[in-house]
Design a protein around this motif. Structure first.
Motif: not given
Lengths: 554, 454
Positions: A360, A382-384, A386
């Motif tokens: 992230d 898609e796997k979140k 950031k």
């Protein structure tokens, strides 16, 4: 022992002679070997003189007897060289050849009966006879490297590997050969009278001298100009594919391979075995002119080369008793499986590994439009995870715009810069993800022109560079610079019209001006920190290991 | 097999009745070869081996007797249709649907062109298009047309053709006759292609590459009768229709029962849309190419139906459907043909002056002191002494007596021009006889039987 040393030495000196006559410079190794052999031969001469008065002959005899068959086997079919051990006049070879095997067996028993000098003289005579007979037989052939001969001599034999034809465009003989080869590769269609040949595409424009050994074609002169319109010689799917390659509609090495295999599927579906032919051999012959045609439209990529090798292997492995329909279905399934395994599933695996490397808050830099890198970033999003992306682009292709579109469509926040701004933007970047066109056997990465620059600047800024590449793009070629083997695109692509003015419109008329539109460049492995493949995350230098493992598997 | 060629030679030549009342249009001589020989020659040069010719019985009979048609080495599969039946070009295609096994190249018999055909076909192949056609910039006809009174009327209905920025993709096509209030373009088209060039001065060459699915679609939709008038505008409109774009419902395509159960419109959409196989789809996804930029959509805006046009700006392209075009084509025919202008079997006396652009047919007899400039003289024509022929087209079997002066005329087959006649810009019909010492200017001289046809 000494004898074997002599024979070894003889063999090596013959090689060296040959290489000398071929006009190659002797390497250090070869010179050292020469020196060694000369020493050995001197020693042998002295030893031979001492042999007559030496004791412990039985041992020597035994050893010599053992070595004789080996020695005679390892004797090269050499010309009688002046450096050969001075020997007595050889008796007639026929008489000598026959008693050799016969004499081997009873000789040990007879040893005490004959005198030592006689035995030695006999042996020497036999050896000379064999050498002479072998010399008469095998003058022309190259020496077969045997078990005794170690690896170094074999290096000398094929001294120069022939360069592939596509990098010898400035050699007129090679061009003529290629034209003849295309002529020979006629596909005999239903009318045997109409053997139309695959046309030869002519080069366009002035080529920069450093790259004059490569082809340079113009997009405005497609190869279909020289083909008949309802193309019967070349399957329509292949003509369509060739057009799409040359116009750039199918670009990117994954897309090109998939499209190629799709076209081959259509070819196989429409194929019928002619009578008296076997599918396994005839289909491969049918594919050859298609491949030359595609090569003329746009030089084949490494991934396409590997796909073609796989298909050819599969076709040749079809058992001859297999019926045509079954064989065709089998081949179609093979193609589907290959695409599924090597491209689709590989992409999933690489995405899985790469997502571990994306944390992230990352700022990721990508260059151009690599289908694999785009896939990875979309999956990561898609796997979140950031992160934000900086897309670097370069002329004349400006592929980064397409990458930008795909990423922004997903919702990833992107920045877009041209390659000239890379050093300004790198302080912000935490990772660089690059795609590859091919990975070479010495660990170099072949990719779109500009990639090596990005890797270099990233190295200077200590930013990790990760290359994502599927294993089917691994190539056994070795290259250390971007000149030897590359692709020259249409130079007219560099011409741009701004505000109605085209400055380079008449570039051909200026004699000192050449336009160069390179497509690929190679990045050395020192600039690449990690290669993410479907087999895992490996360092750049492990590429030859993967290649070896692949070859063993096959 | 990649493409099948279909030659439409059943047209009546309704725009040049004076020429065609006796000779059917496909057999009118242009450069001493029948009109339909020219597109056949184009197809043969390019590499076609078989052509399906749709024509009438009359033309078929004439074809079998004409020696020039025997030069055509391709295999001609002649399909006859009724002449008086109102069969449009699309109807004709529907008629031969059983013979069509692959994509089809439709050519009209009145096309004379030297286009590099691969340009059109490459568009068709590379973009996997449903339609690819040929158009050309219209050239003004400079020759005076016999029998034309007054100025050339510009009443010819204009065609509005809209292309995208590259000049290849066909976005809009309509004829002036169909546009009552004005030209309206849908917003969806403008959103996808914000820059459109609308051209009016283009000649449609009537050369179309159509996908096989279109022929099957025609078989289902019997209401479409003309390719140019109805099918083409329909296809161009359908590129941007919503139903073709949104669903990628492949199960519908495979479900045969659903096709018959649904209304005809649904099934026909599915028939036309090129069914992209999954591998092709994958290749397109992975390819970093887009045909437009600036918006968020993928290549071709995800549309499966695509129409392309190749617009020629240089080179010859004529559709011989009016008298003016016919005259112009004859003038330029000598440039197209590779044969010598003077047929070897023609007997030409030495004291005859012949210009370089003239074409003399087989077995002609040209006597002394004649002057032939910029003219085409057909087979078996007799030209007697002291005749001046300029800018004219003389067909087969004509007899021109001494002392005639023929300027800018079209004289049809088997006519007889009497001695000393002076004809300027006249059209002499088939088998007509002009009396001696006649002086005609700008007239159409045809027989009484033709006057009855309207």
């Amino acid at each position: 022992m000494a004898e074997s040393g002599v024979t070894d030495g003889l063999c090596n000196t013959d090689d060296i002679e040959r290489s000398k006559t071929e006009g190659k410079e002797l390497t250090k190794e070869e010179k050292q070997r020469l020196r060694k052999e000369k020493k050995q031969q001197k020693k042998n001469k002295e030893k031979n003189d001492e042999k007559t008065s030496h004791e412990g002959e039985k041992k020597k005899n035994k050893k010599k007897k053992e070595e004789q068959p080996a020695g005679s086997a390892s004797q090269p079919p050499a010309q009688p060289s002046p450096k050969a051990v001075p020997a007595p006049a050889p008796p007639p070879p026929a008489a000598a050849a026959v008693p050799v095997p016969a004499s081997e067996a009873p000789a040990p028993a007879d040893k005490p009966a004959k005198s030592k000098a006689d035995l030695k003289a006999e042996r020497r005579a036999r050896q000379e006879a064999e050498r002479a007979s072998k010399g008469k037989k095998g003058d022309v052939g190259q020496p077969a490297p045997t078990g005794k001969l170690k690896a170094p001599p074999s290096e000398l034999q094929p001294v120069v590997k022939r360069l592939p034809e596509h990098v010898q465009v400035d050699n007129p003989e090679v061009v003529k050969k290629l034209a003849k080869k295309l002529e020979r590769q006629q596909t005999p269609g239903c009318n045997a009278a109409e053997n139309v040949k695959i046309p030869l595409r002519s080069d366009y424009g002035y080529k920069v001298s450093l790259f004059s050994h490569l082809h340079q074609y113009s997009r405005k002169a497609p190869l279909t100009q020289q083909l008949g319109i309802p193309s019967t010689v070349i399957h329509p799917a292949i003509v369509r594919l060739g057009l799409q390659y040359s116009q750039g509609i199918v670009a990117g090495s994954n897309a090109r391979s998939v499209a190629l295999l799709h076209a081959f599927q259509q070819v196989i579906r429409d194929y019928t075995t002619p009578p008296n032919e076997e599918l396994s051999r005839d289909l491969v012959n049918k594919l050859k002119p298609y491949i030359s045609f595609l090569n003329q439209c746009r030089p084949l990529s490494a991934s396409m080369g590997n796909a073609i090798k796989y298909i050819k292997k599969e076709i040749s492995n079809i058992p001859s008793q297999c019926k045509e329909e079954e064989a065709k279905i089998k081949l179609l399934n093979c193609i589907e499986r290959y695409i599924n395994e090597k491209i689709v599933l590989a992409a999933k695996a690489i995405a899985k590994y790469s997502i571990e490397k994306i944390s992230d808050g990352d700022v990721i830099l990508v260059y151009g439009c690599s289908s694999l890198v785009n896939h990875i970033l979309c999956e990561a999003f898609e796997k979140k995870r950031k992160f934000r992306v900086i897309v670097v682009d370069s002329r004349p292709r400006l592929e980064g715009r397409e990458a930008l579109r795909r990423l922004v469509q997903k919702g990833i926040s992107c920045t877009y810069v041209l390659i000239s701004a890379v050093s300004y933007i790198l302080p912000e970047v935490s990772k660089v993800f690059l795609g590859a066109h091919a990975l070479l056997a010495n660990g170099y990465v072949m990719s779109r022109v500009g990639t090596s620059q990005i890797a270099l600047v990233a190295k200077a800024f200590n930013v990790p560079v990760l290359v994502c590449c599927e294993t089917y793009k691994f190539c056994e070629r070795v290259q250390t610079d971007s000149f030897v083997s590359n692709e020259l695109d249409d130079p007219d692509d560099l011409i741009v019209t701004r505000k109605g003015k085209t400055q380079l419109e008449h570039w051909q008329k200026v004699p000192s001006l050449g336009l160069l539109n390179l497509v690929y460049d190679v990045t050395p492995p020192d600039f690449v920190d990690l290669v993410i493949t479907d087999l895992g995350m490996i360092p750049c230098t492990s590429v030859p290991v993967v290649l070896r493992v692949k070859n063993v598997d096959q | 097999m990649e493409l099948q060629a279909v030659l439409m030679a059943a047209g009546g030549g309704s725009r040049m009745p004076d020429l065609t009342y006796n000779t059917p249009k496909p057999m009118l001589p242009v450069g001493n070869k029948p009109l339909m020989w020219h597109p056949l020659n184009l197809l043969e040069r390019v590499g076609f081996e078989e052509v399906i010719v749709i024509t009438t019985k009359e033309v078929q009979k004439m074809m079998s007797t004409d020696p020039k048609m025997k030069d055509v080495k391709m295999k001609l599969d002649v399909v006859c249709i009724q002449e008086d039946g109102d069969m449009g070009t699309a109807d004709a295609l529907r008629h031969i649907q059983q013979k069509i096994k692959t994509d089809v190249l439709v050519v009209s018999c009145d096309l004379i062109t030297d286009v590099a055909l691969h340009e059109v076909v490459d568009l068709f192949r590379a973009h996997n298009a449903t339609l690819a056609m040929l158009m050309s910039k219209a050239h003004d006809f400079t020759e005076t047309v016999p029998g034309q009174k007054g100025k050339k009327k510009t009443g010819e209905q204009r065609d509005f053709v809209g292309v995208d920025q590259s000049g290849k993709r066909l976005l809009f096509m309509a004829n002036e006759a169909d546009l009552e209030d004005g030209l309206s373009i849908r917003k969806s088209i403008m959103r996808k292609h914000p820059r459109m060039h609308i051209k009016t001065g283009l000649v449609d060459a009537h050369l179309y590459c159509l996908k096989k699915a279109v022929v099957d679609f025609l078989a289902d939709n019997k209401s479409i009768s003309s390719i140019r008038g109805e099918l083409l505008p329909y296809l161009v409109r359908k590129q941007f229709s919503k139903t073709t774009n949104c669903p990628k419902s492949k199960d519908d395509a495979d479900d045969q029962t659903q096709k018959t159960a649904d209304g005809s419109t649904n099934s026909t959409e599915l028939l036309i849309c090129s069914r992209d196989e999954p591998l092709l789809q994958l290749a397109q996804e992975r390819s970093c190419w887009n045909d437009h930029r600036g918006d968020m959509s993928e290549a071709y805006h995800g549309g499966k139906l695509r129409c392309y046009v190749h617009i020629m700006d240089q080179g010859l392209c004529y559709r011989v459907n009016t008298l003016a075009a016919y005259i112009e084509a004859n003038r330029l025919a000598s440039k197209l043909l590779e044969e010598p202008a003077v047929h070897p079997s023609a007997v030409i006396s030495e004291r005859c002056q012949m210009g370089p652009d003239s074409i003399i047919g087989a077995q002609c007899q040209v006597a002394d002191k004649t002057s032939i400039k910029r003219s085409t003289i057909g087979n078996s024509t007799t030209v007697k002494e002291k005749v001046k022929v300029t800018n004219s087209i003389i067909m087969h079997g004509v007899t021109i007596e001494e002392g005639c002066n023929i300027h800018g005329c079209v004289i049809c087959s088997n006519a007889v021009i009497g001695r000393g006649a002076d004809l300027k810009y006249c059209l002499v019909g088939n088998g007509q006889q002009i009396e001696a010492e006649a002086e005609r200017t700008n007239e159409v001289i045809v027989g009484t039987d033709q006057l009855m046809e309207i």
